[in-house]
Design a protein around this motif. Structure first.
Motif, short mmCIF file in Angstrom:
data_model
loop_
_atom_site.label_atom_id
_atom_site.label_comp_id
_atom_site.label_asym_id
_atom_site.label_seq_id
_atom_site.Cartn_x
_atom_site.Cartn_y
_atom_site.Cartn_z
N LEU A 1 90.25 11.54 3.12
CA LEU A 1 90.38 13.00 3.05
C LEU A 1 89.21 13.62 2.31
O LEU A 1 88.69 14.67 2.71
N PHE A 2 88.78 12.98 1.23
CA PHE A 2 87.62 13.51 0.49
C PHE A 2 86.32 13.27 1.24
O PHE A 2 85.35 13.98 1.04
N ALA A 3 86.24 12.27 2.10
CA ALA A 3 85.02 12.00 2.87
C ALA A 3 84.87 12.96 4.05
O ALA A 3 83.75 13.25 4.47
N ILE A 4 85.98 13.46 4.57
CA ILE A 4 85.92 14.38 5.71
C ILE A 4 85.27 15.70 5.31
O ILE A 4 84.54 16.31 6.09
N TRP B 1 80.99 19.56 6.27
CA TRP B 1 80.00 20.49 5.71
C TRP B 1 78.61 20.19 6.26
O TRP B 1 77.90 21.08 6.70
N MET B 2 78.21 18.89 6.25
CA MET B 2 76.89 18.52 6.75
C MET B 2 76.79 18.76 8.25
O MET B 2 75.76 19.22 8.75
N PHE B 3 77.86 18.46 8.98
CA PHE B 3 77.86 18.68 10.43
C PHE B 3 77.74 20.17 10.74
O PHE B 3 76.98 20.57 11.62
N GLY B 4 78.45 21.00 10.00
CA GLY B 4 78.38 22.44 10.20
C GLY B 4 77.01 23.01 9.89
O GLY B 4 76.51 23.89 10.60
N ARG B 5 76.38 22.49 8.85
CA ARG B 5 75.03 22.97 8.52
C ARG B 5 74.02 22.53 9.57
O ARG B 5 73.11 23.27 9.91
N HIS C 1 95.73 2.46 2.09
CA HIS C 1 95.25 2.58 0.72
C HIS C 1 94.01 3.47 0.63
O HIS C 1 93.73 4.05 -0.41
N TYR C 2 93.27 3.56 1.71
CA TYR C 2 92.01 4.30 1.71
C TYR C 2 92.15 5.72 2.27
O TYR C 2 91.16 6.43 2.37
N LEU C 3 93.35 6.14 2.62
CA LEU C 3 93.52 7.48 3.19
C LEU C 3 93.14 8.61 2.23
O LEU C 3 92.54 9.59 2.66
N PRO C 4 93.47 8.53 0.93
CA PRO C 4 93.00 9.61 0.04
C PRO C 4 91.47 9.72 0.01
O PRO C 4 90.93 10.83 0.02
N ALA C 5 90.79 8.59 0.02
CA ALA C 5 89.32 8.63 0.04
C ALA C 5 88.82 9.22 1.36
O ALA C 5 87.82 9.94 1.38
N ALA D 1 83.29 13.56 -6.34
CA ALA D 1 84.04 12.94 -7.44
C ALA D 1 85.41 12.46 -6.96
O ALA D 1 85.86 11.37 -7.34
N GLY D 2 86.07 13.24 -6.13
CA GLY D 2 87.36 12.83 -5.59
C GLY D 2 87.24 11.59 -4.73
O GLY D 2 88.09 10.69 -4.79
N TYR D 3 86.18 11.52 -3.93
CA TYR D 3 85.96 10.34 -3.10
C TYR D 3 85.76 9.09 -3.96
O TYR D 3 86.38 8.05 -3.73
N LEU D 4 84.89 9.21 -4.95
CA LEU D 4 84.60 8.05 -5.80
C LEU D 4 85.82 7.60 -6.59
O LEU D 4 86.07 6.40 -6.71
#
Length: 83
Positions: free
Chosen positions: A33-36, A41-45, A27-31, A6-9
Motif C-alpha cells: 500500500l505504501f509502495a503504490i 505519483w511518479m507515473f502521474g508526473r 505479510h507484505y500487503l501494508p508495504a 517511511a511507511g514503506y520502510l
C-alpha cells in the motif's frame, strides 16, 4: 513523499531482517500500500497527469492503463484473497 517512504520502510524492514520464519504474501500487503503511492505519483508526473488539461496522448494512455489494471486486479483477487 517522506511519509510514504517511511511507511514503506517501517512495513517491510521487520520482515527482511528480524523474521526468520517463512512469510506469506499477505505479510507484505501494508508495504505494498505504501509502495503504490510513490509509484502512482511518479507515473502521474511522467505522463503529465498533474496538468489541468490532458492531451490526447495522455487520454489514450489512461484509456489503455485503467482497464488493464482493473482486469489484472480481478484476475489476481481470488488468489490474493485465498478463494
Amino acid at each position: 513523499m517522506f511519509l510514504l517512504g517511511a511507511g514503506y520502510l517501517t512495513s517491510i524492514l521487520p520482515f527482511t531482517f528480524f523474521v526468520s520464519r517463512p512469510t506469506y504474501p499477505y505479510h507484505y500487503l501494508p508495504a505494498l500500500l505504501f509502495a503504490i503511492g510513490p509509484a502512482a505519483w511518479m507515473f502521474g508526473r511522467e505522463l503529465g497527469l498533474t496538468d489541468a488539461a490532458l492531451t490526447t496522448k495522455q487520454q489514450r494512455w489512461l484509456i489503455a492503463i485503467v482497464p488493464t489494471v482493473l482486469i489484472g486486479f480481478f484476475l489476481a483477487a481470488p488468489t490474493t484473497f485465498g478463494m
